[in-house]
Motif scaffolding. Structure first.
Motif, short mmCIF file in Angstrom:
data_model
loop_
_atom_site.label_atom_id
_atom_site.label_comp_id
_atom_site.label_asym_id
_atom_site.label_seq_id
_atom_site.Cartn_x
_atom_site.Cartn_y
_atom_site.Cartn_z
N PRO A 64 -12.15 -0.32 -7.96
CA PRO A 64 -12.75 -0.08 -9.28
C PRO A 64 -12.38 1.28 -9.87
O PRO A 64 -12.36 1.45 -11.08
CB PRO A 64 -14.26 -0.15 -8.99
CG PRO A 64 -14.37 -1.03 -7.79
CD PRO A 64 -13.15 -0.70 -6.96
N GLY A 65 -12.03 2.25 -9.03
CA GLY A 65 -11.66 3.58 -9.50
C GLY A 65 -10.20 3.71 -9.92
O GLY A 65 -9.74 4.81 -10.23
N GLY A 66 -9.44 2.62 -9.90
CA GLY A 66 -8.05 2.66 -10.36
C GLY A 66 -7.02 3.00 -9.31
O GLY A 66 -5.93 3.47 -9.63
N THR A 67 -7.32 2.73 -8.05
CA THR A 67 -6.36 2.96 -6.97
C THR A 67 -5.82 1.62 -6.48
O THR A 67 -6.58 0.72 -6.14
CB THR A 67 -7.02 3.70 -5.79
OG1 THR A 67 -7.46 4.98 -6.24
CG2 THR A 67 -6.05 3.87 -4.63
N GLY A 68 -4.50 1.51 -6.44
CA GLY A 68 -3.85 0.36 -5.82
C GLY A 68 -3.72 0.66 -4.33
O GLY A 68 -2.91 1.50 -3.94
N TYR A 69 -4.55 0.02 -3.54
CA TYR A 69 -4.62 0.30 -2.09
C TYR A 69 -3.80 -0.73 -1.33
O TYR A 69 -4.03 -1.94 -1.46
CB TYR A 69 -6.07 0.27 -1.62
CG TYR A 69 -6.21 0.54 -0.15
CD1 TYR A 69 -6.16 1.84 0.34
CD2 TYR A 69 -6.35 -0.50 0.77
CE1 TYR A 69 -6.27 2.10 1.70
CE2 TYR A 69 -6.46 -0.25 2.12
CZ TYR A 69 -6.41 1.05 2.58
OH TYR A 69 -6.50 1.30 3.92
N VAL A 70 -2.85 -0.25 -0.53
CA VAL A 70 -2.04 -1.13 0.30
C VAL A 70 -2.66 -1.17 1.69
O VAL A 70 -2.67 -0.18 2.41
CB VAL A 70 -0.57 -0.66 0.35
CG1 VAL A 70 0.22 -1.52 1.33
CG2 VAL A 70 0.04 -0.73 -1.04
N HIS A 71 -3.18 -2.34 2.04
CA HIS A 71 -3.83 -2.53 3.33
C HIS A 71 -2.80 -2.76 4.44
O HIS A 71 -2.91 -2.18 5.52
CB HIS A 71 -4.80 -3.71 3.22
CG HIS A 71 -5.50 -4.06 4.47
ND1 HIS A 71 -6.37 -3.20 5.10
CD2 HIS A 71 -5.45 -5.19 5.23
CE1 HIS A 71 -6.84 -3.78 6.20
NE2 HIS A 71 -6.29 -4.99 6.30
N LEU A 72 -1.81 -3.59 4.17
CA LEU A 72 -0.73 -3.87 5.14
C LEU A 72 0.57 -4.13 4.39
O LEU A 72 0.56 -4.74 3.33
CB LEU A 72 -1.04 -5.14 5.95
CG LEU A 72 -2.13 -5.11 7.00
CD1 LEU A 72 -2.38 -6.52 7.51
CD2 LEU A 72 -1.74 -4.20 8.15
N ILE A 73 1.66 -3.68 4.98
CA ILE A 73 2.99 -4.05 4.49
C ILE A 73 3.89 -4.18 5.72
O ILE A 73 3.82 -3.35 6.63
CB ILE A 73 3.57 -3.04 3.48
CG1 ILE A 73 4.95 -3.50 3.00
CG2 ILE A 73 3.56 -1.64 4.03
CD1 ILE A 73 5.51 -2.69 1.84
N ALA A 74 4.69 -5.23 5.74
CA ALA A 74 5.58 -5.44 6.88
C ALA A 74 6.79 -6.26 6.45
O ALA A 74 6.70 -7.08 5.54
CB ALA A 74 4.85 -6.16 8.02
N THR A 75 7.90 -6.02 7.13
CA THR A 75 9.08 -6.86 6.95
C THR A 75 9.46 -7.45 8.30
O THR A 75 9.22 -6.84 9.35
CB THR A 75 10.27 -6.07 6.38
OG1 THR A 75 10.52 -4.94 7.20
CG2 THR A 75 9.99 -5.62 4.95
N ARG A 76 10.01 -8.63 8.25
CA ARG A 76 10.43 -9.30 9.47
C ARG A 76 11.60 -8.55 10.09
O ARG A 76 12.37 -7.89 9.39
CB ARG A 76 10.83 -10.75 9.12
CG ARG A 76 10.78 -11.70 10.28
CD ARG A 76 10.94 -13.12 9.84
NE ARG A 76 12.26 -13.35 9.28
CZ ARG A 76 12.61 -14.46 8.63
NH1 ARG A 76 11.74 -15.44 8.45
NH2 ARG A 76 13.83 -14.59 8.17
N ASP A 77 11.75 -8.64 11.38
CA ASP A 77 12.75 -7.86 12.11
C ASP A 77 14.17 -8.02 11.55
O ASP A 77 14.93 -7.07 11.53
CB ASP A 77 12.71 -8.16 13.61
CG ASP A 77 12.78 -9.63 13.96
OD1 ASP A 77 13.08 -10.48 13.08
OD2 ASP A 77 12.53 -9.97 15.13
N ASP A 78 14.52 -9.19 11.05
CA ASP A 78 15.87 -9.40 10.53
C ASP A 78 16.03 -8.98 9.07
O ASP A 78 17.12 -9.09 8.52
CB ASP A 78 16.31 -10.85 10.72
CG ASP A 78 15.43 -11.85 10.00
OD1 ASP A 78 14.31 -11.49 9.56
OD2 ASP A 78 15.84 -13.02 9.87
N ALA A 79 14.97 -8.46 8.45
CA ALA A 79 15.04 -8.01 7.06
C ALA A 79 14.86 -6.50 6.93
O ALA A 79 14.92 -5.97 5.83
CB ALA A 79 13.98 -8.74 6.22
N ARG A 80 14.65 -5.82 8.04
CA ARG A 80 14.44 -4.37 7.99
C ARG A 80 15.70 -3.65 7.55
O ARG A 80 16.82 -4.05 7.87
CB ARG A 80 13.99 -3.86 9.35
CG ARG A 80 12.62 -4.39 9.65
CD ARG A 80 11.87 -3.60 10.69
NE ARG A 80 10.64 -4.35 10.97
CZ ARG A 80 10.41 -5.01 12.08
NH1 ARG A 80 11.28 -4.98 13.06
NH2 ARG A 80 9.29 -5.68 12.22
#
Length: 147
Positions: A64-80
């Motif tokens: 509500p305060g205007g923050t885009g919060y990233v809880h998790l982000i991941a890429t698969r091993d073959d896309a790193r």
């Protein structure tokens, strides 16, 4: 391996959980994959799909305060190393901006040097916050304005 970034569905996260080690290696983070976040914040929970399945994903929401919060982000091993994490963050920033966010934030554990380097490369400010997650639970907090 061209990826299409789109809103995530619960079935995408279930696919990720079934193949958890390809995204997280030996770290067991299955408990952090809250399907309710995907159900309730579908426009800011994103998945990068190819014909070969889910290559990466981001679970986030706008406070509500205007923050885009990233809880998790991941890429698969073959896309790193392909820039997919950067692309997911860019798509999230756009989705968050549409919902009124003016800044981005993410949090990780003190020892997660890969996450710290990644967020620094995206222009995030990095600081350690003592007791962030309770007594003795210090965390690294990343923040930056949405540009």
């Amino acid at each position: 391996m061209a990826a299409r970034i789109a809103p995530a569905h619960v079935t995408d996260i279930q696919q990720v959980l079934a193949d958890h080690s390809r995204y997280w290696g030996e770290r067991d983070l299955r408990d952090l994959h809250l399907l309710a976040l995907v159900q309730e914040f579908g426009e800011t929970c994103l998945v990068a799909r190819s014909d070969d399945g889910v290559l990466g994903y981001l679970i986030g929401f706008v406070t509500p305060g205007g923050t885009g919060y990233v809880h998790l982000i991941a890429t698969r091993d073959d896309a790193r190393g392909s820039g997919l994490g950067r692309d997911l963050y860019g798509a999230f920033a756009e989705a968050a901006r549409r919902q009124g966010a003016v800044r981005l934030k993410a949090v990780t554990s003190l020892g997660n040097k890969g996450s710290t380097a990644f967020h620094r490369s995206l222009g995030f400010d990095v600081r350690v916050v003592e007791d962030y997650n309770g007594p003795g639970e210090d965390r690294v907090v990343f923040s930056r304005a949405i540009g």
